[in-house]
Design an enzyme around this catalytic site. Structure first.
Site, PDB file in Angstrom:
ATOM      1  N   TYR A  40     -13.194   3.911   8.758  1.00 34.53           N
ATOM      2  CA  TYR A  40     -11.892   3.230   8.730  1.00 34.53           C
ATOM      3  C   TYR A  40     -10.773   4.254   8.904  1.00 34.53           C
ATOM      4  CZ  TYR A  40      -7.734   1.002   6.748  1.00 34.53           C
ATOM      5  OH  TYR A  40      -6.460   0.540   6.539  1.00 34.53           O
TER       6      TYR A  40
HETATM    7  P1  NAD Z   1      -5.714  -8.316   6.107  1.00 37.96           P
HETATM    8  O1  NAD Z   1      -7.153  -8.176   6.454  1.00 37.96           O
HETATM    9  O2  NAD Z   1      -5.334  -9.268   5.052  1.00 37.96           O
HETATM   10  O3  NAD Z   1      -4.854  -8.639   7.400  1.00 37.96           O
HETATM   11  C1  NAD Z   1      -5.258  -8.338   8.710  1.00 37.96           C
HETATM   12  C2  NAD Z   1      -5.213  -9.622   9.523  1.00 37.96           C
HETATM   13  O4  NAD Z   1      -5.510  -9.285  10.878  1.00 37.96           O
HETATM   14  C3  NAD Z   1      -6.257 -10.634   9.073  1.00 37.96           C
HETATM   15  O5  NAD Z   1      -5.644 -11.896   8.844  1.00 37.96           O
HETATM   16  C4  NAD Z   1      -7.242 -10.711  10.235  1.00 37.96           C
HETATM   17  O6  NAD Z   1      -7.748 -12.022  10.430  1.00 37.96           O
HETATM   18  C5  NAD Z   1      -6.398 -10.233  11.403  1.00 37.96           C
HETATM   19  N1  NAD Z   1      -7.197  -9.566  12.440  1.00 37.96           N
HETATM   20  C6  NAD Z   1      -8.124  -8.582  12.263  1.00 37.96           C
HETATM   21  N2  NAD Z   1      -8.645  -8.227  13.445  1.00 37.96           N
HETATM   22  C7  NAD Z   1      -8.026  -8.989  14.388  1.00 37.96           C
HETATM   23  C8  NAD Z   1      -8.143  -9.091  15.803  1.00 37.96           C
HETATM   24  N3  NAD Z   1      -9.015  -8.340  16.477  1.00 37.96           N
HETATM   25  N4  NAD Z   1      -7.353  -9.975  16.457  1.00 37.96           N
HETATM   26  C9  NAD Z   1      -6.479 -10.752  15.773  1.00 37.96           C
HETATM   27  N5  NAD Z   1      -6.332 -10.709  14.435  1.00 37.96           N
HETATM   28  C10 NAD Z   1      -7.103  -9.841  13.755  1.00 37.96           C
HETATM   29  O7  NAD Z   1      -5.222  -6.830   5.732  1.00 37.96           O
HETATM   30  P2  NAD Z   1      -3.844  -6.317   5.126  1.00 37.96           P
HETATM   31  O8  NAD Z   1      -4.137  -5.762   3.787  1.00 37.96           O
HETATM   32  O9  NAD Z   1      -2.794  -7.339   5.293  1.00 37.96           O
HETATM   33  O10 NAD Z   1      -3.557  -5.094   6.084  1.00 37.96           O
HETATM   34  C11 NAD Z   1      -2.576  -5.135   7.110  1.00 37.96           C
HETATM   35  C12 NAD Z   1      -2.579  -3.786   7.814  1.00 37.96           C
HETATM   36  O11 NAD Z   1      -2.247  -2.745   6.895  1.00 37.96           O
HETATM   37  C13 NAD Z   1      -3.919  -3.368   8.407  1.00 37.96           C
HETATM   38  O12 NAD Z   1      -3.676  -2.666   9.600  1.00 37.96           O
HETATM   39  C14 NAD Z   1      -4.500  -2.438   7.367  1.00 37.96           C
HETATM   40  O13 NAD Z   1      -5.434  -1.532   7.925  1.00 37.96           O
HETATM   41  C15 NAD Z   1      -3.253  -1.746   6.891  1.00 37.96           C
HETATM   42  N6  NAD Z   1      -3.327  -1.194   5.536  1.00 37.96           N
HETATM   43  C16 NAD Z   1      -3.490  -2.028   4.465  1.00 37.96           C
HETATM   44  C17 NAD Z   1      -3.526  -1.486   3.178  1.00 37.96           C
HETATM   45  C18 NAD Z   1      -3.719  -2.344   1.963  1.00 37.96           C
HETATM   46  O14 NAD Z   1      -3.909  -1.790   0.886  1.00 37.96           O
HETATM   47  N7  NAD Z   1      -3.650  -3.671   2.052  1.00 37.96           N
HETATM   48  C19 NAD Z   1      -3.366  -0.115   2.995  1.00 37.96           C
HETATM   49  C20 NAD Z   1      -3.217   0.700   4.110  1.00 37.96           C
HETATM   50  C21 NAD Z   1      -3.173   0.147   5.371  1.00 37.96           C
HETATM   51  C1  UGA Z   2      -7.147   0.257   0.217  1.00 35.96           C
HETATM   52  C2  UGA Z   2      -7.356  -0.768   1.342  1.00 35.96           C
HETATM   53  O1  UGA Z   2      -8.524  -1.536   1.102  1.00 35.96           O
HETATM   54  C3  UGA Z   2      -7.497  -0.113   2.684  1.00 35.96           C
HETATM   55  O2  UGA Z   2      -7.463  -1.113   3.687  1.00 35.96           O
HETATM   56  C4  UGA Z   2      -6.338   0.833   2.867  1.00 35.96           C
HETATM   57  O3  UGA Z   2      -6.334   1.457   4.073  1.00 35.96           O
HETATM   58  C5  UGA Z   2      -6.280   1.845   1.752  1.00 35.96           C
HETATM   59  O4  UGA Z   2      -6.096   1.130   0.549  1.00 35.96           O
HETATM   60  C6  UGA Z   2      -5.134   2.792   1.937  1.00 35.96           C
HETATM   61  O5  UGA Z   2      -4.340   3.033   1.030  1.00 35.96           O
HETATM   62  O6  UGA Z   2      -5.004   3.365   3.019  1.00 35.96           O
HETATM   63  P1  UGA Z   2      -8.712   1.450  -1.484  1.00 35.96           P
HETATM   64  O7  UGA Z   2      -7.665   2.308  -2.090  1.00 35.96           O
HETATM   65  O8  UGA Z   2     -10.086   1.970  -1.413  1.00 35.96           O
HETATM   66  O9  UGA Z   2      -8.323   1.009   0.001  1.00 35.96           O
HETATM   67  O10 UGA Z   2      -8.639   0.059  -2.271  1.00 35.96           O
HETATM   68  P2  UGA Z   2      -9.671  -0.736  -3.182  1.00 35.96           P
HETATM   69  O11 UGA Z   2     -10.876  -1.124  -2.432  1.00 35.96           O
HETATM   70  O12 UGA Z   2      -8.908  -1.800  -3.831  1.00 35.96           O
HETATM   71  O13 UGA Z   2     -10.113   0.364  -4.263  1.00 35.96           O
HETATM   72  C7  UGA Z   2      -9.188   0.897  -5.185  1.00 35.96           C
HETATM   73  C8  UGA Z   2      -9.915   1.834  -6.141  1.00 35.96           C
HETATM   74  O14 UGA Z   2     -10.796   1.076  -6.970  1.00 35.96           O
HETATM   75  C9  UGA Z   2     -10.792   2.867  -5.449  1.00 35.96           C
HETATM   76  O15 UGA Z   2     -10.657   4.073  -6.106  1.00 35.96           O
HETATM   77  C10 UGA Z   2     -12.213   2.341  -5.631  1.00 35.96           C
HETATM   78  O16 UGA Z   2     -13.199   3.343  -5.703  1.00 35.96           O
HETATM   79  C11 UGA Z   2     -12.094   1.639  -6.938  1.00 35.96           C
HETATM   80  N1  UGA Z   2     -13.101   0.560  -7.096  1.00 35.96           N
HETATM   81  C12 UGA Z   2     -13.212  -0.402  -6.162  1.00 35.96           C
HETATM   82  C13 UGA Z   2     -13.905   0.559  -8.210  1.00 35.96           C
HETATM   83  O17 UGA Z   2     -13.825   1.450  -9.085  1.00 35.96           O
HETATM   84  N2  UGA Z   2     -14.799  -0.456  -8.352  1.00 35.96           N
HETATM   85  C14 UGA Z   2     -14.927  -1.459  -7.442  1.00 35.96           C
HETATM   86  O18 UGA Z   2     -15.764  -2.357  -7.622  1.00 35.96           O
HETATM   87  C15 UGA Z   2     -14.104  -1.427  -6.311  1.00 35.96           C
END
Ligand code: NAD
Ligand code: UGA
Length: 359
Positions: free
Chosen positions: A170
């Site tokens: 990722y």
């Molecule tokens: P999310 O999965 O809820 O939203 C992504 C949306 O994109 C989904 O509704 C999915 O159906 C759609 N999608 C995925 N692939 C697609 C495709 N090929 N064509 C059309 N639609 C598609 O995730 P989110 O948490 O809202 O994340 C939004 C963005 O932020 C993403 O780029 C993610 O990587 C990034 N991001 C999220 C987090 C987080 O903690 N939520 C952290 C860092 C980065």
């Molecule tokens: C999240 C998002 O899922 C990614 O899409 C995003 O890119 C990323 O943040 C980001 O900041 O860039 P992550 O921080 O791994 O990734 O989020 P969670 O899956 O919610 O995990 C948060 C923390 O909880 C991690 O340290 C993970 O190891 C921990 N965790 C998760 C547990 O201890 N137990 C679990 O069952 C699941």
């Protein structure tokens, strides 16, 4: 649906058509909140989402229903359909594309690596190709991730720090995205802003994320796993509330310069920016669980494991100086307050389903 959207615009590039911002991933967690905020302040927004099954698609449908009720139509399509994206961009007067569609989640890559290539690499290129063909070219604001800092242990992370040690596929696709953005900015003069979000949480969140699945399991009295680092070095995250992320996205959009177009020679190089959007306040996963226990008034059944999960980084912590100086970004919601809002939403949405049409 799609037909009425096309009908809204009598001729291509209809001057009266108010569509100005295209949001990909609009039915996703962050895309939903960003689209709603844009619409509420008066921007013309159209969304694209493929409603894939990475997590419960009915949650995505419910978000899209709320968007539609607020005047944001979500076209069901894959971002790899660049022909459709081009057609969409030709019917409005699009000034910006906010690209949030992606295969998110760090650990799912071990099960399904192809979806990361499809959405995060090919999909980003498809979005850029359609922007390249549009006239005028909209500016791009897109979601990168804190995960690009990978194994970097020098915290807090600054935008200039090394990003050449991704810990997961990722992260590698997000890092590749930043380099693809560089190339398209350089060759085609597309104005591009990459936003490195740090572990975003809040109402209408993602069921695959820890704060969400912990809430679900704690309420069901199911055991939860807490992955900790060895030698008391606990795993921590710079959890960031979704409303703060939305403010950062809107500020990035409002400060984006116009694309200069192919070559960008006459007016100088097109803008290329990267910002951290975090909370600059890392919290250990243990602490996240204890806040949830208090809010839910249930003690969790916990199993603590002395290692991080495969593919996880140990620690994230954003340095926000650049985002603060250039975007005026300042997060204002602490984890306690943000989780309270999340839990309120969660109980309402899952326990009073009949009324879930009300936001
Ligand atoms: P999310 O999965 O809820 O939203 C992504 C949306 O994109 C989904 O509704 C999915 O159906 C759609 N999608 C995925 N692939 C697609 C495709 N090929 N064509 C059309 N639609 C598609 O995730 P989110 O948490 O809202 O994340 C939004 C963005 O932020 C993403 O780029 C993610 O990587 C990034 N991001 C999220 C987090 C987080 O903690 N939520 C952290 C860092 C980065
Ligand atoms: C999240 C998002 O899922 C990614 O899409 C995003 O890119 C990323 O943040 C980001 O900041 O860039 P992550 O921080 O791994 O990734 O989020 P969670 O899956 O919610 O995990 C948060 C923390 O909880 C991690 O340290 C993970 O190891 C921990 N965790 C998760 C547990 O201890 N137990 C679990 O069952 C699941």
């Amino acid at each position: 649906g799609w037909d009425s959207l096309v009908a809204q615009s009598a001729t291509p590039a209809d001057p009266d058509c108010n569509l100005s911002i295209l949001v990909t991933g609009a039915a996703g967690f962050v895309g939903f909140h960003v689209s709603l905020a844009l619409k509420k302040r008066g921007d013309g927004v159209v969304g694209v989402d493929n409603f894939n099954r990475y997590y419960d698609p009915s949650l995505k449908r419910d978000r899209a229903k709320i968007l539609e009720r607020n005047g944001v139509f979500v076209v069901e399509a894959d971002i790899n359909d660049s022909e459709l994206l081009e057609k969409l961009l030709s019917i409005g007067k699009f000034t910006h594309v906010v690209h949030l569609a992606a295969q998110a989640g760090v650990r799912y890559a071990m099960k399904n690596p192809d979806s990361y290539i499809h959405s995060n690499i090919a999909g980003l290129i498809s979005v850029l190709e359609s922007i390249k063909s549009a006239n005028p070219q909209p500016a791009l604001i897109w979601a990168s991730s804190s995960s690009v800092y990978g194994l970097n242990s020098k915290v807090p992370f600054s935008e200039k720090d090394r990003t050449d040690q991704p810990a997961s596929l990722y992260a590698a696709t997000k890092k590749a995205g930043e380099e693809i953005a560089h190339a398209y900015n350089h060759i085609y003069g597309i104005s591009i802003t990459g936003l490195r979000f740090f572990t975003v949480y809040g109402p209408w969140g993602r069921p695959d994320m820890a704060y969400f699945s912990f809430t679900k399991d704690i309420l069901k009295r199911k055991r939860i796993m807490i992955y900790e680092g060895p030698n008391q070095r606990s795993v921590a995250r710079d959890f960031t509330y979704v409303d703060d992320i939305v403010k950062g996205c809107l500020a990035a959009l409002d400060t984006a310069e116009k694309s200069t177009g192919s070559g960008g020679k006459k007016t100088g190089p097109a803008q290329l920016r990267v910002y951290n959007l975090g909370n600059t306040s890392p919290v250990m996963v243990k602490k996240l669980v204890s806040i949830l226990e208090k809010l839910l008034k249930v003690e969790a059944r916990k199993q603590v494991l002395p290692m991080p999960r495969n593919g996880d980084v140990m620690f994230t912590h954003a340095n926000l100086s650049l985002a603060e100086t250039e975007l005026g970004y300042k997060p204002t919601t602490d984890l306690q307050t943000g989780l309270k809002n999340f839990v309120k939403w969660y109980l309402y949405y899952y326990y009073f389903q009949s009324e879930k049409s009300v936001m």
